[in-house]
Write an enzyme that holds these catalytic residues in place. Structure first.
Site, PDB file in Angstrom:
ATOM      1  N   SER A 183       5.409  11.944  -0.613  1.00 39.50           N
ATOM      2  CA  SER A 183       4.049  11.454  -0.491  1.00 39.50           C
ATOM      3  C   SER A 183       3.938   9.984  -0.902  1.00 39.50           C
ATOM      4  CB  SER A 183       3.108  12.360  -1.305  1.00 39.50           C
ATOM      5  OG  SER A 183       1.760  12.097  -1.034  1.00 39.50           O
ATOM      6  N   ASP A 194      10.595  -1.164   5.122  1.00 38.71           N
ATOM      7  CA  ASP A 194      10.152  -1.778   6.373  1.00 38.71           C
ATOM      8  C   ASP A 194      10.021  -3.289   6.262  1.00 38.71           C
ATOM      9  OD1 ASP A 194      10.122   0.687   7.531  1.00 38.71           O
ATOM     10  OD2 ASP A 194       7.949   0.806   7.851  1.00 38.71           O
ATOM     11  N   LYS A 208       6.574  14.073   3.343  1.00 34.91           N
ATOM     12  CA  LYS A 208       5.155  14.425   3.327  1.00 34.91           C
ATOM     13  C   LYS A 208       4.369  13.206   3.761  1.00 34.91           C
ATOM     14  CE  LYS A 208       1.286  16.264   0.669  1.00 34.91           C
ATOM     15  NZ  LYS A 208       0.760  16.701  -0.637  1.00 34.91           N
TER      16      LYS A 208
END
Length: 277
Positions: A183, A194, A208
């Site tokens: 999460s 990224d 999740k």
């Protein structure tokens, strides 16, 4: 130096024996209501309330039931531990993202900066996630300018969470993750990956990629609702997929039990050493 960042904790446990007093959902009660059939999250929601109000709990002490009135107080749960691994590498373990994690994390960063850390290992292994606002604030300390994540519901509506350029970690960063990093932990590790702000070491994360909320019903019961999906800055939804680390290292549990040797941490140190000037 090393330490745990802990906010002042209220003395809640008057009248409690922390070893022998247990509140058991299937046998206990909250304000006289049986907790049979409720999970831990639902029970906690019923115990929580406005600070200063009182909740009546039925506890189990051995074979006896004990009735206790407890005043609700704010609890700042320590979630950050930090230390210098050597004279160049700092280490922060972030156990979860709660209301106090932001100030604790900021304090840990400041302490390691004062120790002249030239690189940082951020340990998110076993971190189940938590508060979305907390992870956004922590990401904001590390990323500089850029997207942290965006959310989207079934109607295509959502929100974009951005990091400003006021703070940015300017030393090399390695992030440790594993199958129990979930999460909000995946929000942070995904954003760092990224934006090429960190090298991820460990194993694939939990996966999740949804945003959920808990709502209390009029009868005191609670329901958990999935309200949207979240996406990393690259547009990836990692739900039931997880995030693949840059350097895959399976945890050697036998070595850890035998002599405390943490092979994933050692690999993270090796990777970070190669990034240092």
């Amino acid at each position: 130096a090393d330490g745990t960042v802990v906010e002042d904790l209220p003395d809640l446990w008057f009248g409690f024996d922390m070893v022998f007093d247990f509140f058991i959902p299937k046998d206990g009660k909250v304000n006289g209501e049986d907790m049979a059939g409720l999970d831990t999250t639902q029970v906690v929601m019923l115990i929580k309330g406005e600070e200063g109000t009182t909740v009546h709990l039925t506890l189990v002490r051995g074979n006896e039931y004990v009735e206790v009135d407890v005043e609700r107080r704010k609890i700042e749960t320590p979630s950050v531990e930090y230390k210098m691994l050597d004279d160049r590498m700092g280490y922060i373990q972030l156990a979860e993202f709660n209301d106090s994690s932001v100030t604790q994390f900021s304090g840990a960063l400041s302490a390691l900066e004062s120790e002249k850390a030239e690189g940082l290992i951020l340990d998110l292994r076993g971190n189940p996630g938590g508060n979305l606002d907390a992870v956004v604030s922590i990401a904001d300390m590390l990323l500089g300018d850029g997207m942290i994540l965006y959310t989207e519901d079934k109607y295509g509506n959502g929100d974009v969470y951005m990091s400003d350029a006021e703070e940015e970690l300017e030393i090399p960063l390695v992030v440790l993750v594993d199958m129990n990093s979930a999460s909000a932990a995946e929000v942070l590790s995904g954003a760092l990956k990224d934006h090429d702000k960190a090298t991820l070491v460990g194993t694939t994360t939990f996966g999740k990629g949804i945003v959920q909320t808990i709502r209390t019903m009029l009868d005191g019961s609670a329901v958990k609702l999935t309200v949207s999906a979240y996406y990393t800055p690259s547009g990836a939804n990692i739900h039931e997929i997880g995030i693949e680390p840059d350097v895959v290292v399976e945890f050697d549990g036998e070595a850890y039990v035998a002599d405390g040797y943490d092979n994933q941490l050692e690999k993270a140190k090796e990777v970070l050493a190669g990034m240092l000037p």
